[in-house]
Design a protein around this motif. Structure first.
Motif, short mmCIF file in Angstrom:
data_model
loop_
_atom_site.label_atom_id
_atom_site.label_comp_id
_atom_site.label_asym_id
_atom_site.label_seq_id
_atom_site.Cartn_x
_atom_site.Cartn_y
_atom_site.Cartn_z
N GLU A 42 0.41 6.09 -1.54
CA GLU A 42 -0.58 6.23 -1.76
C GLU A 42 0.26 6.44 -3.69
O GLU A 42 1.23 5.93 -4.19
CB GLU A 42 -0.06 7.63 -1.75
N SER A 43 -0.48 7.31 -4.04
CA SER A 43 -0.28 7.25 -5.41
C SER A 43 1.48 8.08 -6.03
O SER A 43 1.45 9.15 -5.35
CB SER A 43 -0.92 7.99 -6.56
N VAL B 37 0.75 -1.18 0.15
CA VAL B 37 0.05 0.31 0.23
C VAL B 37 0.81 0.82 -0.16
O VAL B 37 2.33 1.79 0.19
CB VAL B 37 -0.64 0.18 1.06
N HIS C 205 -4.57 1.68 -2.57
CA HIS C 205 -4.11 2.28 -2.22
C HIS C 205 -5.76 1.87 -0.92
O HIS C 205 -6.12 3.42 -0.69
CB HIS C 205 -4.29 3.46 -2.98
N GLU D 4 -4.51 -2.61 -7.80
CA GLU D 4 -5.38 -2.38 -7.79
C GLU D 4 -6.93 -2.48 -9.06
O GLU D 4 -7.04 -1.53 -9.61
CB GLU D 4 -5.14 -0.54 -8.76
#
Lengths: 309, 340
Positions: free
Chosen positions: B43-44, B41, B212, B179
């Protein structure tokens, strides 16, 4: 639309998906571009007639196209106006114009279709490879395309044909050699976008190699555009071949619409014998127009933005 | 603990761009054991997708592995040629790609695409492939009659499940789900993922779940690795990571997601600032500029990933103060006051 995966109580029969819109199949799919387009349908009918004439030309022509016809007293039947025997009259050399036009139909269609096929084959491959691999391959192929694009067709063909055999095959080869850049450019621009699409990435992830991605996954997606330009290509090829023949650089032993008009012109009877040059001229116009309308119908399918709002 | 299926050791990947090389992932190590689900995990842009892609070596042309090893069943994949990799992709390691919604070729029927992969990679006969595809569709709860349709006739959730079916076609030992459900609404998300989990259990496959979505991770993963700016900052089993996180970034990440136990009218707390640009290796801890607990030492010295408990690693100088940080991290003023 309802989703087939709606959870069902355990033990219940799997829920059946409601019938989704059926994919158009076979003939119905081929017909789709023409539905409601009257010009395209008319063109299709016209073309069907020409194709029929082309295929059965030797059986449909009432006379040998180069046979000279004599009167009972032994004189040539020069420049007869249309009669029951010679529907489109005769030429200065006492040949039957109707038979020549019919035989010419076959050569026009053969030249058009073969040229278009060759042009599509070259253009498609150049476009695919250039767009997919990019880099110096792309630069090299596209600069070559630019150069070929700049070559003026008729002067080039005239010079080339004066040096080569004056055969129909050379004319076809020359046209294919100069027509492919259009297809190549269109295909390349499509490939540039296609190669970045998720499904190409997915193909790569699943272990597909370059060739497989190129010809199995990308090529089918550019076929509509390549096909549209192929159809237009038939029309260009027929007019160009007629022009080359009209200028006298064609094979003097074959009968085509271009050579008929060349004969009229060199006989210097253009202002008198309208029946001699109007039929082949009209045929060129009708057939090329028909191909354009059909190409346009396909283009609207390939590129929905062209549709009337 | 069971045997390691995938071992990524000190992996670094760089993207060459006009201005230099972006070190998208830097010295990253993680392990996926047999039958286990590891969540990755962050963030972008933190490098989680890059890490997943580096494992099967399908990367953009300007990306390259600059160091480290990717050991799959003990064999390093990094030096393998493209041909050798193609034999491993899908047969051994299958991927549910990020944009699964558009991962089907629009000009072919869905069934044909699935069957083709089976025939291609497995050498099955077309009839076998057909039977296999029908079975797979039943597994992901799509009517096998739908195999005859084109992708545009499928809904988003169905397309995604068709992709899941395709990924499972060859019984891969490792599934990389990148994702897998982002483009779906929550209900379809849950439905798709429930299928994935059930199938994974049934086939005994391992999974690397890149996401995420902390909720998805909490529900589905055995262990979790948290990435920040190209590094793994904390790694632990799921219970520990959510129960007793140590790294301030993990604390912040937890805050940024709704919880069922916190009062529902409480606003979510976000981490101010943005991750660093990775054109050159930043000095000190990469999270220091956004970290409310940062000290001068953090800005100078790069913390290494150190064990802080059984199977629990974190890259922070102040793991000893974790209890205090945890208490302060739930207060929103902690995150608004100190940050730039």
């Amino acid at each position: 639309m309802a989703d087939a995966g709606t959870p069902s109580p355990p033990g219940a029969a799997a829920p059946r998906a409601p019938a989704p819109p059926r994919a158009l199949r076979g003939w119905r799919r081929l017909w789709q571009p023409f539905a409601g387009r009257h010009l395209a349908i008319a063109s299709l009918v016209v073309l069907a007639v020409f194709v029929f004439v082309g295929v059965f030309a030797p059986w449909l022509a009432p006379h040998e196209p180069l046979e000279k016809h004599y009167q009972d007293d032994g004189r040539l039947m020069r420049l007869l106006t249309p009669t029951g025997d010679f529907w489109f009259g005769t030429t200065l050399y006492a040949r039957d114009v109707f038979s020549q036009v019919i035989i010419g139909t076959r050569s026009a269609l053969v030249v058009g279709v073969i040229t278009a096929a060759a042009m599509t084959l070259i253009g498609l491959n150049v476009g695919l490879v250039a767009g997919y691999f990019g880099g110096w391959v792309d630069s090299f192929l596209m600069r070559t395309t630019d150069v070929v694009f700049g070559v003026p067709l008729l002067p080039f063909a005239i010079v080339a044909l004066s040096l080569l055999d004056r055969s129909t095959w050379w004319i076809i080869a020359l046209m294919a050699m100069l027509f492919w850049p259009i297809t190549a450019r269109v295909v390349r621009s499509q490939v540039l976008s296609l190669r970045e699409r998720p499904f190409i990435d997915a193909a790569r992830i699943s272990g597909a190699g370059h060739l497989r991605i190129l010809y199995r996954h990308i090529a089918p997606n550019v076929m509509p555009q390549a096909f549209v330009h192929g159809v237009f290509g038939v029309a260009w090829a027929i007019t160009t071949e007629a022009s080359i023949n009209f200028l006298g650089f064609g094979d003097p032993y074959t009968v085509s619409w271009g050579t008929i008009i060349y004969d009229v012109f060199t006989s210097m009877v253009s202002f008198k014998a309208w029946w001699w040059f109007v039929p082949p001229g009209l045929c060129i116009i009708i057939v090329t127009t028909a191909f354009y309308f059909i190409g346009q119908a396909f283009e609207e399918v390939a590129n929905p933005r062209l549709r009337e709002r | 603990m069971s045997e390691a299926l995938l071992e990524v050791r000190n992996l670094s990947v760089g993207y060459r761009i006009g201005a230099g090389t972006v070190h998208a992932i830097d010295d990253v190590s993680f392990t996926v054991h047999e039958g286990e689900t590891l969540g990755l995990v962050g963030e972008s842009g933190c490098g989680k997708t890059t890490a997943g892609r580096a494992v099967i070596k399908v990367m953009p042309a300007n990306a390259s592995i600059t160091g480290g090893e990717v050991r799959y069943r003990g064999r390093d994949l990094v030096p393998l040629s493209n041909e050798e990799m193609r034999a491993i992709r899908w047969n051994e390691i299958a991927v549910i790609p990020q944009s699964a919604m558009n991962a089907l070729n629009p000009v072919y029927r869905v069934g044909r695409q699935i069957e083709e992969v089976i025939v291609q990679q497995d050498g099955a006969s077309p009839a076998e492939a057909r039977a296999r595809a029908e079975e797979l569709f039943r597994l992901v709860k799509i009517d096998p009659g739908r195999l005859a349709h084109y992708p545009h006739q499928f809904s988003g959730g169905m397309r995604q499940r068709a992709l899941v079916a395709m990924a499972l076609a060859l019984n891969p030992a490792l599934l990389i789900a990148d994702e897998p459900t982002t483009a779906l609404d929550v209900v379809s998300q849950d439905r798709v993922f429930t299928r994935v989990r059930a199938l994974q259990k049934r086939l005994g496959a391992s999974m690397l779940l890149i996401t995420h979505d902390m909720g998805l991770v909490a529900e589905n993963c055995d262990r979790v690795a948290v990435m920040y700016a190209g590094r793994i900052v904390e790694q632990a089993d799921t219970r520990t990571l959510f129960g007793a996180p140590v790294h301030p970034y993990t604390l912040g990440l937890k805050n940024a997601f709704p919880s069922t136990t916190r009062p529902k009218d409480e606003a979510l707390i976000s981490i101010a600032g943005a991750p660093p640009v990775l054109l050159e290796a930043p000095r000190g801890c990469r999270f220091a500029p956004r970290c409310p607990f940062a000290t001068p030492r953090c800005r100078d010295e790069d913390p290494a990933l150190r064990p802080v408990g059984p199977g629990h690693h974190a890259a922070c100088h102040h793991t000893a103060l974790a209890g205090e940080m945890r208490a302060r991290a739930v207060l929103s003023e902690t995150w608004t006051a100190g940050a730039p």
